[in-house]
Scaffold this motif. Structure first.
Motif, short mmCIF file in Angstrom:
data_model
loop_
_atom_site.label_atom_id
_atom_site.label_comp_id
_atom_site.label_asym_id
_atom_site.label_seq_id
_atom_site.Cartn_x
_atom_site.Cartn_y
_atom_site.Cartn_z
N ASN A 1 -0.20 -13.08 10.03
CA ASN A 1 0.50 -11.69 10.41
C ASN A 1 1.52 -11.46 9.39
OD1 ASN A 1 -1.14 -11.70 12.71
ND2 ASN A 1 0.77 -12.22 14.00
N TRP A 2 2.23 -12.46 8.74
CA TRP A 2 2.89 -12.12 7.88
C TRP A 2 2.10 -11.62 6.45
CZ3 TRP A 2 3.64 -15.15 2.75
CH2 TRP A 2 4.54 -14.71 2.03
N LEU A 3 1.11 -12.11 6.03
CA LEU A 3 0.30 -11.76 4.93
C LEU A 3 -0.34 -10.34 5.29
CD1 LEU A 3 -1.49 -15.04 3.86
CD2 LEU A 3 0.13 -13.81 2.54
N ASN A 4 -0.51 -9.95 6.36
CA ASN A 4 -1.11 -8.88 6.77
C ASN A 4 -0.57 -7.67 6.85
OD1 ASN A 4 -3.33 -6.76 7.44
ND2 ASN A 4 -3.35 -7.42 9.26
N TYR A 5 0.58 -7.81 7.77
CA TYR A 5 1.47 -6.66 8.10
C TYR A 5 2.60 -6.57 7.01
CZ TYR A 5 -1.34 -6.70 12.44
OH TYR A 5 -2.22 -6.62 13.48
N PHE A 6 3.04 -7.69 6.42
CA PHE A 6 4.30 -7.33 5.61
C PHE A 6 4.04 -7.57 4.02
CE2 PHE A 6 5.54 -8.25 9.83
CZ PHE A 6 6.40 -7.14 10.23
N VAL A 7 2.99 -8.06 3.87
CA VAL A 7 2.68 -8.38 2.35
C VAL A 7 1.39 -7.46 1.92
CG1 VAL A 7 1.83 -10.06 0.54
CG2 VAL A 7 3.25 -10.72 2.35
N TYR A 8 0.17 -7.68 2.49
CA TYR A 8 -0.76 -6.63 2.19
C TYR A 8 -0.66 -5.22 2.48
CZ TYR A 8 -5.54 -5.02 2.25
OH TYR A 8 -6.79 -4.24 1.91
N GLN A 9 -0.15 -4.95 3.33
CA GLN A 9 -0.14 -3.46 3.76
C GLN A 9 1.13 -2.81 3.43
OE1 GLN A 9 -1.00 -2.45 7.86
NE2 GLN A 9 -2.46 -4.16 8.05
N GLU A 10 2.17 -3.53 2.82
CA GLU A 10 3.23 -3.04 2.30
C GLU A 10 3.07 -2.96 0.91
OE1 GLU A 10 5.45 -1.42 4.00
OE2 GLU A 10 4.49 -1.85 5.90
N THR A 11 2.64 -3.99 0.23
CA THR A 11 3.05 -3.91 -1.26
C THR A 11 1.91 -2.92 -2.07
OG1 THR A 11 2.77 -5.73 -3.11
CG2 THR A 11 0.86 -5.52 -1.80
N PRO A 12 2.51 -2.36 -3.26
CA PRO A 12 1.82 -1.37 -3.79
C PRO A 12 0.55 -2.10 -4.76
CG PRO A 12 3.48 -2.09 -5.02
CD PRO A 12 3.81 -2.72 -3.81
N TYR A 13 -0.68 -1.09 -4.80
CA TYR A 13 -1.68 -1.69 -5.46
C TYR A 13 -1.26 -2.03 -6.92
CZ TYR A 13 -6.43 -2.34 -7.43
OH TYR A 13 -7.45 -2.77 -8.12
N ASN A 14 -0.68 -1.27 -7.62
CA ASN A 14 -0.14 -1.47 -8.97
C ASN A 14 1.11 -2.48 -8.72
OD1 ASN A 14 1.13 -1.99 -11.44
ND2 ASN A 14 0.88 0.40 -11.82
N ILE A 15 1.00 -3.74 -9.07
CA ILE A 15 1.94 -4.74 -8.82
C ILE A 15 3.20 -4.43 -9.34
CG2 ILE A 15 1.47 -6.60 -10.35
CD1 ILE A 15 1.69 -8.56 -8.08
N ASN A 16 3.16 -3.87 -10.68
CA ASN A 16 4.30 -3.58 -11.22
C ASN A 16 5.21 -2.69 -10.74
OD1 ASN A 16 3.95 -5.32 -13.48
ND2 ASN A 16 2.23 -3.71 -14.32
N GLU A 17 4.99 -1.86 -9.66
CA GLU A 17 5.75 -0.96 -8.88
C GLU A 17 6.59 -1.76 -7.93
OE1 GLU A 17 3.11 2.02 -7.15
OE2 GLU A 17 2.59 2.86 -9.22
N ILE A 18 6.37 -2.81 -7.54
CA ILE A 18 7.22 -3.62 -6.51
C ILE A 18 8.89 -3.45 -7.17
CG2 ILE A 18 8.09 -5.91 -5.70
CD1 ILE A 18 4.95 -6.58 -5.70
N GLY A 19 9.58 -3.15 -6.26
CA GLY A 19 10.89 -3.05 -6.46
C GLY A 19 11.51 -1.58 -6.90
N GLU A 20 10.55 -0.87 -7.55
CA GLU A 20 10.83 0.44 -7.92
C GLU A 20 11.36 1.40 -6.90
OE1 GLU A 20 7.79 1.85 -10.47
OE2 GLU A 20 7.97 0.02 -11.90
#
Length: 306
Positions: free
Chosen positions: A287-306
């Motif tokens: 559930n952590w991987l699905n709902y809070f990582v995969y479904q929330e992370t941007p496809y372009n990983i460099n956009e994390i934190g922006e």
């Protein structure tokens, strides 16, 4: 989908025996897919055991996951071969410019020390702060959960009169929350700790949400920043024999230790372990991987934190 692990990591062969599908980097590079990048800061003394426990749970998902292992420069492990650390672990300094979809920070055998007395406290709090801008969601486990709550939110920890040791019954406070998808009304979690955080302190902090607790073992799961941070006080990742190993080790050293509660069949170590937490553990990590990582992370990983 398989897990993408560093070439020749011992966990690969161990988990293949359990029919868990894992591949090494050499094979994964031939698959045209954007895997989730997960970094594990492993502070436990028996690195290989903890690696295997976590990889086993991360494998229970259709997502391809690329796992990296981080280490801190200010501490040298005593119970893991230096060759293993050099082969599979990277100093934080060399990873600080990377972005990750998810991060797991484990417990550590320093819980009876004040936080500021821990030799690597400055470095690990720098990592805690770094994760907020470089990671989509971070899962803090046991001592790391206490340390993260203290560093980010000023939540104190308290010594227990007796070690919280065994398998304890838990319940959810928000059963419809995505992290509990598929959970039973009551579920079980291993605990092995000498300190605790308290419910009343959590409830005083408006940024924190208490998600799960136990009548006997207290606070279990706390969430912050809409799921960007989870603080879990138990050891859902433990394999069946971990508490048995701890118990027999302490008995052998002549240390004061009670038999782990609700752990052995009929409370008899000779009858073996009654495993009651495996299903919950798999759901928690999935559930952590699905709902809070995969479904929330941007496809372009460099956009994390922006």
């Amino acid at each position: 989908m398989p897990l993408n692990l560093p070439d020749k990591l011992p966990a690969i062969e161990l988990l293949k025996r359990e029919n868990i599908f894992v591949i090494d980097n050499s094979r994964a590079t031939r698959q045209d897919i954007r895997p989730l990048k997960i970094v594990i800061l492993n502070l436990m003394p028996l690195k290989i055991t903890t690696e295997t426990d976590l990889v086993r749970l991360l494998s229970n998902t259709p997502l391809q996951i690329e796992i990296s292992f981080m280490k801190i420069k200010s501490h040298t492990p005593k119970n893991t071969p230096i060759e293993h650390m050099k082969a599979f672990y990277t100093d934080f300094e060399l990873m600080r410019n990377e972005k990750y979809d998810g991060m797991i920070i484990t417990g550590a055998p320093v819980e009876q020390m004040d936080f500021e007395e821990v030799g690597y406290w400055n470095e690990i709090t720098e990592i805690f702060d770094w994760a907020r801008t470089h990671v989509t969601s971070t899962l803090y486990i046991c001592w790391a959960a206490q340390a993260g709550l203290y560093h980010h939110y000023g939540v104190a920890k308290y010594p227990l009169e007796k070690k919280m040791f065994g398998i304890f019954e838990h319940h959810t406070l928000q059963p419809l929350h995505p992290i509990f998808r598929g959970f039973d009304d009551v579920f079980y979690v291993p605990h092995s700790r000498h300190t605790e955080v308290r419910r009343e302190d959590i409830l005083k902090v408006k940024e924190l949400t208490l998600l799960s607790e136990s009548d006997e073992s207290g606070v279990y799961m706390v969430m912050a920043r809409g799921g960007r941070e989870f603080f879990v006080t138990g050891h859902s990742e433990y394999s069946p024999l971990t508490l048995d190993t701890e118990y027999r080790r302490d008995l052998g050293k002549g240390l004061p230790i009670d038999m782990p509660k609700n752990y052995y069949r009929d409370n008899d170590p000779e009858k073996g372990v009654l495993v009651r937490w495996r299903g919950h553990a798999n759901l928690l990590f999935t559930n952590w991987l699905n709902y809070f990582v995969y479904q929330e992370t941007p496809y372009n990983i460099n956009e994390i934190g922006e």
